[in-house]
Design an enzyme around this catalytic site. Structure first.
Site, PDB file in Angstrom:
ATOM      1  N   HIS A   1       0.823  -1.218   0.000  1.00  0.00           N
ATOM      2  CA  HIS A   1       0.000   0.000   0.000  1.00  0.00           C
ATOM      3  C   HIS A   1       0.849   1.256   0.000  1.00  0.00           C
ATOM      4  O   HIS A   1       2.046   1.217   0.257  1.00  0.00           O
ATOM      5  CB  HIS A   1      -0.985   0.029   1.173  1.00  0.00           C
ATOM      6  CG  HIS A   1      -0.377   0.043   2.549  1.00  0.00           C
ATOM      7  ND1 HIS A   1      -0.108  -1.092   3.266  1.00  0.00           N
ATOM      8  CD2 HIS A   1      -0.007   1.076   3.361  1.00  0.00           C
ATOM      9  CE1 HIS A   1       0.386  -0.776   4.450  1.00  0.00           C
ATOM     10  NE2 HIS A   1       0.469   0.544   4.533  1.00  0.00           N
ATOM     11  N   GLU A  51      -8.443   4.345   9.579  1.00  0.00           N
ATOM     12  CA  GLU A  51      -7.950   4.151   8.215  1.00  0.00           C
ATOM     13  C   GLU A  51      -8.998   3.528   7.313  1.00  0.00           C
ATOM     14  O   GLU A  51      -9.896   2.820   7.766  1.00  0.00           O
ATOM     15  CB  GLU A  51      -6.705   3.261   8.240  1.00  0.00           C
ATOM     16  CG  GLU A  51      -6.971   1.927   8.921  1.00  0.00           C
ATOM     17  CD  GLU A  51      -5.921   0.885   8.583  1.00  0.00           C
ATOM     18  OE1 GLU A  51      -4.855   0.947   9.193  1.00  0.00           O
ATOM     19  OE2 GLU A  51      -6.188   0.036   7.724  1.00  0.00           O
ATOM     20  N   GLU A  92       7.387   0.772   5.151  1.00  0.00           N
ATOM     21  CA  GLU A  92       6.744  -0.256   5.968  1.00  0.00           C
ATOM     22  C   GLU A  92       6.893  -1.596   5.255  1.00  0.00           C
ATOM     23  O   GLU A  92       6.879  -1.662   4.024  1.00  0.00           O
ATOM     24  CB  GLU A  92       5.260   0.116   6.113  1.00  0.00           C
ATOM     25  CG  GLU A  92       4.421  -0.865   6.911  1.00  0.00           C
ATOM     26  CD  GLU A  92       2.942  -0.438   6.959  1.00  0.00           C
ATOM     27  OE1 GLU A  92       2.611   0.729   6.618  1.00  0.00           O
ATOM     28  OE2 GLU A  92       2.109  -1.287   7.312  1.00  0.00           O
ATOM     29  N   GLN A 146      -3.958   3.394   1.377  1.00  0.00           N
ATOM     30  CA  GLN A 146      -4.334   3.401   2.795  1.00  0.00           C
ATOM     31  C   GLN A 146      -4.505   4.860   3.215  1.00  0.00           C
ATOM     32  O   GLN A 146      -3.526   5.598   3.315  1.00  0.00           O
ATOM     33  CB  GLN A 146      -3.233   2.735   3.623  1.00  0.00           C
ATOM     34  CG  GLN A 146      -3.516   2.681   5.119  1.00  0.00           C
ATOM     35  CD  GLN A 146      -2.402   1.938   5.851  1.00  0.00           C
ATOM     36  OE1 GLN A 146      -1.258   2.372   5.839  1.00  0.00           O
ATOM     37  NE2 GLN A 146      -2.745   0.823   6.466  1.00  0.00           N
ATOM     38  N   HIS A 169       3.759   7.248   3.806  1.00  0.00           N
ATOM     39  CA  HIS A 169       4.693   6.111   3.744  1.00  0.00           C
ATOM     40  C   HIS A 169       4.353   5.206   2.579  1.00  0.00           C
ATOM     41  O   HIS A 169       3.261   5.285   2.023  1.00  0.00           O
ATOM     42  CB  HIS A 169       4.682   5.316   5.064  1.00  0.00           C
ATOM     43  CG  HIS A 169       3.388   4.640   5.408  1.00  0.00           C
ATOM     44  ND1 HIS A 169       2.376   5.258   6.116  1.00  0.00           N
ATOM     45  CD2 HIS A 169       2.922   3.384   5.142  1.00  0.00           C
ATOM     46  CE1 HIS A 169       1.368   4.416   6.279  1.00  0.00           C
ATOM     47  NE2 HIS A 169       1.667   3.266   5.678  1.00  0.00           N
TER      48      HIS A 169
HETATM   49  C1  V0V Z   1       9.023  11.822  10.108  1.00  0.00           C
HETATM   50  N1  V0V Z   1       9.995  12.074   9.207  1.00  0.00           N
HETATM   51  C2  V0V Z   1       9.601  11.586   8.034  1.00  0.00           C
HETATM   52  C3  V0V Z   1       8.325  11.028   8.256  1.00  0.00           C
HETATM   53  N2  V0V Z   1       8.002  11.175   9.548  1.00  0.00           N
HETATM   54  N3  V0V Z   1      10.203  11.582   6.849  1.00  0.00           N
HETATM   55  C4  V0V Z   1       9.527  11.001   5.834  1.00  0.00           C
HETATM   56  N4  V0V Z   1       8.287  10.460   5.958  1.00  0.00           N
HETATM   57  C5  V0V Z   1       7.660  10.444   7.143  1.00  0.00           C
HETATM   58  N5  V0V Z   1       6.445   9.909   7.257  1.00  0.00           N
HETATM   59  C6  V0V Z   1      11.240  12.798   9.447  1.00  0.00           C
HETATM   60  C7  V0V Z   1      10.977  14.168  10.029  1.00  0.00           C
HETATM   61  O1  V0V Z   1      10.763  15.109   9.005  1.00  0.00           O
HETATM   62  C8  V0V Z   1      12.233  14.434  10.799  1.00  0.00           C
HETATM   63  O2  V0V Z   1      13.243  14.884   9.946  1.00  0.00           O
HETATM   64  C9  V0V Z   1      12.628  13.071  11.320  1.00  0.00           C
HETATM   65  O3  V0V Z   1      11.992  12.109  10.432  1.00  0.00           O
HETATM   66  C10 V0V Z   1      12.136  12.819  12.741  1.00  0.00           C
HETATM   67  O4  V0V Z   1      10.741  13.069  12.738  1.00  0.00           O
HETATM   68  P1  V0V Z   1       9.877  13.646  13.936  1.00  0.00           P
HETATM   69  O5  V0V Z   1       8.873  14.556  13.343  1.00  0.00           O
HETATM   70  O6  V0V Z   1      10.771  14.154  15.025  1.00  0.00           O
HETATM   71  O7  V0V Z   1       9.098  12.378  14.420  1.00  0.00           O
HETATM   72  P2  V0V Z   1       9.555  11.135  15.282  1.00  0.00           P
HETATM   73  O8  V0V Z   1      11.044  10.934  15.204  1.00  0.00           O
HETATM   74  O9  V0V Z   1       8.915  11.250  16.625  1.00  0.00           O
HETATM   75  O10 V0V Z   1       8.806   9.984  14.462  1.00  0.00           O
HETATM   76  C11 V0V Z   1       9.147   9.638  13.167  1.00  0.00           C
HETATM   77  C12 V0V Z   1       8.945   8.122  13.046  1.00  0.00           C
HETATM   78  C13 V0V Z   1       7.482   7.840  13.438  1.00  0.00           C
HETATM   79  C14 V0V Z   1       9.240   7.724  11.602  1.00  0.00           C
HETATM   80  C15 V0V Z   1       9.916   7.396  13.984  1.00  0.00           C
HETATM   81  O11 V0V Z   1       6.611   8.540  12.560  1.00  0.00           O
HETATM   82  C16 V0V Z   1       7.123   6.388  13.426  1.00  0.00           C
HETATM   83  O12 V0V Z   1       7.374   5.638  14.381  1.00  0.00           O
HETATM   84  N6  V0V Z   1       6.476   5.902  12.339  1.00  0.00           N
HETATM   85  C17 V0V Z   1       6.067   4.481  12.230  1.00  0.00           C
HETATM   86  C18 V0V Z   1       4.633   4.299  12.653  1.00  0.00           C
HETATM   87  C19 V0V Z   1       3.654   5.023  11.760  1.00  0.00           C
HETATM   88  O13 V0V Z   1       4.012   5.856  10.953  1.00  0.00           O
HETATM   89  N7  V0V Z   1       2.347   4.717  11.976  1.00  0.00           N
HETATM   90  C20 V0V Z   1       1.249   5.336  11.222  1.00  0.00           C
HETATM   91  C21 V0V Z   1       0.826   4.488  10.099  1.00  0.00           C
HETATM   92  P3  V0V Z   1      14.027  16.268  10.207  1.00  0.00           P
HETATM   93  O14 V0V Z   1      12.969  17.314  10.257  1.00  0.00           O
HETATM   94  O15 V0V Z   1      14.702  16.045  11.532  1.00  0.00           O
HETATM   95  O16 V0V Z   1      14.977  16.361   9.059  1.00  0.00           O
HETATM   96  S1  V0V Z   1      -0.001   3.027  10.706  1.00  0.00           S
HETATM   97  C22 V0V Z   1      -0.050   1.934   9.370  1.00  0.00           C
HETATM   98  O17 V0V Z   1       0.599   2.253   8.292  1.00  0.00           O
HETATM   99  C23 V0V Z   1      -0.788   0.772   9.529  1.00  0.00           C
HETATM  100  C24 V0V Z   1      -1.594   0.497  10.744  1.00  0.00           C
HETATM  101  C25 V0V Z   1      -0.794  -0.256   8.461  1.00  0.00           C
HETATM  102  O18 V0V Z   1      -0.220  -0.057   7.402  1.00  0.00           O
HETATM  103  O19 V0V Z   1      -1.431  -1.336   8.668  1.00  0.00           O
HETATM  104 CO    CO Z   2       0.659   1.511   6.385  1.00  0.00          CO
END
Ligand code: V0V
Ligand code: CO
Length: 146
Positions: A7, A43, A134, A60, A84
Site C-alpha cells: 500500500h 484508516e 513499511e 491506505q 509512507h
Molecule cells: C518523520 N519524518 C519523516 C516522516 N516522519 N520523513 C519522511 N516520511 C515520514 N512519514 C522525518 C521528520 O521530518 C524528521 O526529519 C525526522 O523524520 C524525525 O521526525 P519527527 O517529526 O521528530 O518524528 P519522530 O522521530 O517522533 O517519528 C518519526 C517516526 C514515526 C518515523 C519514527 O513517525 C514512526 O514511528 N512511524 C512508524 C509508525 C507510523 O508511521 N504509523 C502510522 C501508520 P528532520 O525534520 O529532523 O529532518 S499506521 C499503518 O501504516 C498501519 C496500521 C498499516 O499499514 O497497517
Molecule cells: Co501503512
C-alpha cells in the site's frame, strides 16, 4: 522477499471527505475500514489491484485519532500527503532482520498488528532516503475478507 507494493499510506485531516474524493474522482471503493489504537489511526483501505503473489495493492487513507500519533505529528508539520510506502512480503520477520543487518534502522523489535490482521514493521525514513517504509505480511485471508 518483497514481492509487491502492499500500500501507499496517505495522511489526511478528514477521512470521510478524502474517501469521497477517491470515490468521486477515480471510482475507488472502500474495501475495509478500522481503527488501530496502537498506531493512533483511523484508516480506509481502497483496493487497487490483486497481485500475482496472492496479495493485493491498496491505498491506505489515514486520519489521526490523536495529535501525538505518528500521523498526527506528521500532518501538523507537513499537511496532507503521502506519508509512507509499504512493501508486501510473505516473511516480515526474516526480511526485516535481513534489512536490519544491512544497517537500516527497523523501528520495532517484533512486528506489530497492522491493517486487516497483517503484521507490520517500519524502517526509519532517515535511513531510506527520506521515505518512511513499511514491511507487511498480510493475514492469509486478507485479499478476500472485509
Ligand atoms: C518523520 N519524518 C519523516 C516522516 N516522519 N520523513 C519522511 N516520511 C515520514 N512519514 C522525518 C521528520 O521530518 C524528521 O526529519 C525526522 O523524520 C524525525 O521526525 P519527527 O517529526 O521528530 O518524528 P519522530 O522521530 O517522533 O517519528 C518519526 C517516526 C514515526 C518515523 C519514527 O513517525 C514512526 O514511528 N512511524 C512508524 C509508525 C507510523 O508511521 N504509523 C502510522 C501508520 P528532520 O525534520 O529532523 O529532518 S499506521 C499503518 O501504516 C498501519 C496500521 C498499516 O499499514 O497497517
Ligand atoms: Co501503512
Amino acid at each position: 522477499m518483497l514481492t509487491r507494493i502492499d500500500h501507499i499510506g496517505i495522511a489526511c485531516f478528514d477521512l470521510d471527505k478524502t474517501v469521497e474524493f477517491y470515490r468521486a474522482t477515480y471510482g475507488f471503493e472502500v474495501f475495509h475500514t478500522e481503527v488501530n489504537e496502537e498506531q493512533g489511526v483511523r484508516e480506509a483501505m481502497l483496493k487497487i489491484n490483486e497481485t500475482s503473489d496472492g496479495g493485493a495493492s491498496y491505498l491506505q487513507l489515514l486520519e489521526p485519532t490523536r495529535e501525538d500519533s505518528a500521523v498526527g505529528k506528521w500532518l501538523a508539520k507537513n499537511g496532507e500527503g503521502v506519508h509512507h510506502i509499504a512493501f508486501g512480503t510473505a516473511d516480515v520477520d526474516g526480511d526485516s532482520e535481513a534489512i536490519r543487518d544491512k544497517g537500516v534502522r527497523v523501528l520495532y523489535d517484533q512486528p506489530r498488528t497492522g491493517s486487516m490482521g497483517s503484521r507490520i514493521t517500519f524502517l526509519h525514513p532517515k535511513d531510506c532516503h527520506g521515505v518512511l517504509t513499511e514491511l507487511v505480511t498480510a493475514a492469509p485471508s486478507a485479499a478476500t475478507d472485509h
